[in-house]
Design a protein around this motif. Structure first.
Motif, PDB file in Angstrom:
ATOM      1  N   GLU A 132       0.181   9.310   5.689  1.00  0.00           N
ATOM      2  CA  GLU A 132      -0.599   8.028   5.018  1.00  0.00           C
ATOM      3  C   GLU A 132       0.205   7.743   3.675  1.00  0.00           C
ATOM      4  O   GLU A 132       0.419   6.582   3.667  1.00  0.00           O
ATOM      5  CB  GLU A 132      -2.060   8.698   4.638  1.00  0.00           C
ATOM      6  N   THR A 133       0.920   8.620   3.156  1.00  0.00           N
ATOM      7  CA  THR A 133       1.718   8.417   1.954  1.00  0.00           C
ATOM      8  C   THR A 133       3.088   7.747   2.525  1.00  0.00           C
ATOM      9  O   THR A 133       3.376   6.435   1.738  1.00  0.00           O
ATOM     10  CB  THR A 133       2.149   9.704   1.409  1.00  0.00           C
ATOM     11  N   MET A 185       1.754   4.140   2.993  1.00  0.00           N
ATOM     12  CA  MET A 185       1.593   3.486   1.559  1.00  0.00           C
ATOM     13  C   MET A 185       2.941   3.297   0.989  1.00  0.00           C
ATOM     14  O   MET A 185       3.022   2.047   0.385  1.00  0.00           O
ATOM     15  CB  MET A 185       0.798   4.448   0.706  1.00  0.00           C
ATOM     16  N   SER A 235       4.649  -0.466  -0.598  1.00  0.00           N
ATOM     17  CA  SER A 235       4.585  -0.704  -2.111  1.00  0.00           C
ATOM     18  C   SER A 235       6.094  -0.526  -2.519  1.00  0.00           C
ATOM     19  O   SER A 235       6.297   0.406  -3.403  1.00  0.00           O
ATOM     20  CB  SER A 235       3.928   0.608  -2.970  1.00  0.00           C
ATOM     21  N   ARG A 266       0.249   4.087  -6.317  1.00  0.00           N
ATOM     22  CA  ARG A 266      -0.034   5.009  -5.514  1.00  0.00           C
ATOM     23  C   ARG A 266      -1.644   5.668  -5.683  1.00  0.00           C
ATOM     24  O   ARG A 266      -2.082   5.906  -4.549  1.00  0.00           O
ATOM     25  CB  ARG A 266       1.105   6.191  -5.236  1.00  0.00           C
ATOM     26  N   GLN A 282      -3.813   3.002  -4.209  1.00  0.00           N
ATOM     27  CA  GLN A 282      -3.786   2.921  -2.876  1.00  0.00           C
ATOM     28  C   GLN A 282      -4.482   4.273  -2.203  1.00  0.00           C
ATOM     29  O   GLN A 282      -5.286   4.170  -1.204  1.00  0.00           O
ATOM     30  CB  GLN A 282      -2.450   3.148  -2.527  1.00  0.00           C
ATOM     31  N   THR A 283      -4.375   5.153  -2.817  1.00  0.00           N
ATOM     32  CA  THR A 283      -5.009   6.710  -2.280  1.00  0.00           C
ATOM     33  C   THR A 283      -6.377   6.397  -2.695  1.00  0.00           C
ATOM     34  O   THR A 283      -7.283   6.913  -1.794  1.00  0.00           O
ATOM     35  CB  THR A 283      -4.329   7.772  -2.927  1.00  0.00           C
ATOM     36  N   ARG A 335      -7.946   4.288  -0.030  1.00  0.00           N
ATOM     37  CA  ARG A 335      -8.152   5.028   1.325  1.00  0.00           C
ATOM     38  C   ARG A 335      -9.095   6.067   1.429  1.00  0.00           C
ATOM     39  O   ARG A 335      -9.860   6.086   2.414  1.00  0.00           O
ATOM     40  CB  ARG A 335      -6.651   5.074   1.579  1.00  0.00           C
TER      41      ARG A 335
END
Ligand SMILES: [Zn+2]
Length: 282
Positions: A33-34, A37, A41, A268, A271-272, A275
């Protein structure tokens, strides 16, 4: 007298150990997932990410002190101490727009829980009993950890009521709070660092010079930092501009050395949040 000398030596030894955080291995699902992301970005989007630079997010905070007995050695800290840790969190997360809303401070005397290790049955039992709120709320357990400064759960896809859901939160050595005895890690920045993991941030040195932390504006770093060595530069050459990010909260430097999150880390975090944490608030 002999006892005094031994005590002094063991104290010195305990102050010289490097920062020890339990979040050295990142779950595969979060790594994937990172990476996704990161692809969304780039520096270009960072520069135009005004929606991120002005965004704010309240996080309800429950601070637990789980102690052996009502002494400093037994891990006990006061409500006032917990308030100081709360204030330090808000001071250092201010640049990200994350702000904590302290809902309760909770004392629990249980010697078995107080020293329970990472991923142990006792840790799970403790959290099943004590955890408050939902998956978007922060539970911070300040307790006399054995050999660790702290650890947090990384975000993941957990069913409500599953073990992974109950374990969600951060465990931090109670003597790392502001003014605590865990010199040089006693300005409350261990909790800042650990909650960074809860918000999806990796160590700045996670993947070494080439892997890094999958964030574009943290310079490459090959090794964790010990102390505060100005000019440290473990990744050299044109491919790795900049010195090591020794002042970044997600490195291992002494507390006095840790002062910043980058704009990319702020992106980040959101984003996290969107999610993994925001769905609990839907
Ligand atoms: Zn860490």
């Amino acid at each position: 007298m002999k006892f005094m000398v031994v005590t002094a030596l063991s104290f010195l030894a305990s102050t010289c150990v490097a920062r020890k955080c339990g979040n050295t291995e990142v779950p595969d699902a979060l790594l994937q997932e990172t990476a996704r992301m990161k692809s969304m970005s780039t520096l270009k989007t960072l520069n135009t990410a005004s929606s991120y630079s002005t965004r704010t997010q309240k996080v309800k905070l429950y601070i637990h002190n789980v102690y052996i007995d009502r002494t400093a050695e037994g891990g006990y800290i006061s409500n006032e101490d917990m308030q100081k840790q709360f204030q330090v969190l808000n001071e250092h997360y201010a640049s990200t727009g994350i702000y904590f809303d302290l809902r309760r401070t909770i004392h629990t005397q249980n010697g078995t829980w107080a020293i329970s290790d990472k991923d142990s049955e006792m840790e799970l039992e403790m959290k099943k009993s004590l955890r408050k709120g939902d998956y978007g709320d922060m539970n911070l357990y300040l307790r006399p950890l054995q050999g660790w400064l702290g650890w947090c759960t990384f975000p993941g896809d957990f069913e409500v009521g599953s073990d992974g859901y109950w374990k969600d939160g951060c465990d931090v050595l109670q003597s790392s709070i502001p003014g605590g005895t865990a010199v040089p890690y006693n300005e409350g920045k261990t909790a800042v660092h650990e909650i960074g993991h809860w918000l999806g941030l990796l160590h700045t040195f996670q993947g070494g010079c080439d892997g890094g932390d999958m964030i574009d504006d943290t310079p490459a770093e090959g090794t964790p930092t010990d102390g505060c060595p100005e000019g440290k530069d473990t990744c050299t050459g044109v491919a790795y501009p900049g010195l090591d990010p020794i002042h970044n909260f997600m490195d291992y430097s002494d507390d006095a050395c840790l002062t910043q999150f980058t704009p990319g880390q702020t992106v980040r975090i959101y984003q996290t949040w969107d999610r993994y944490r925001a769905p609990a608030k839907a």
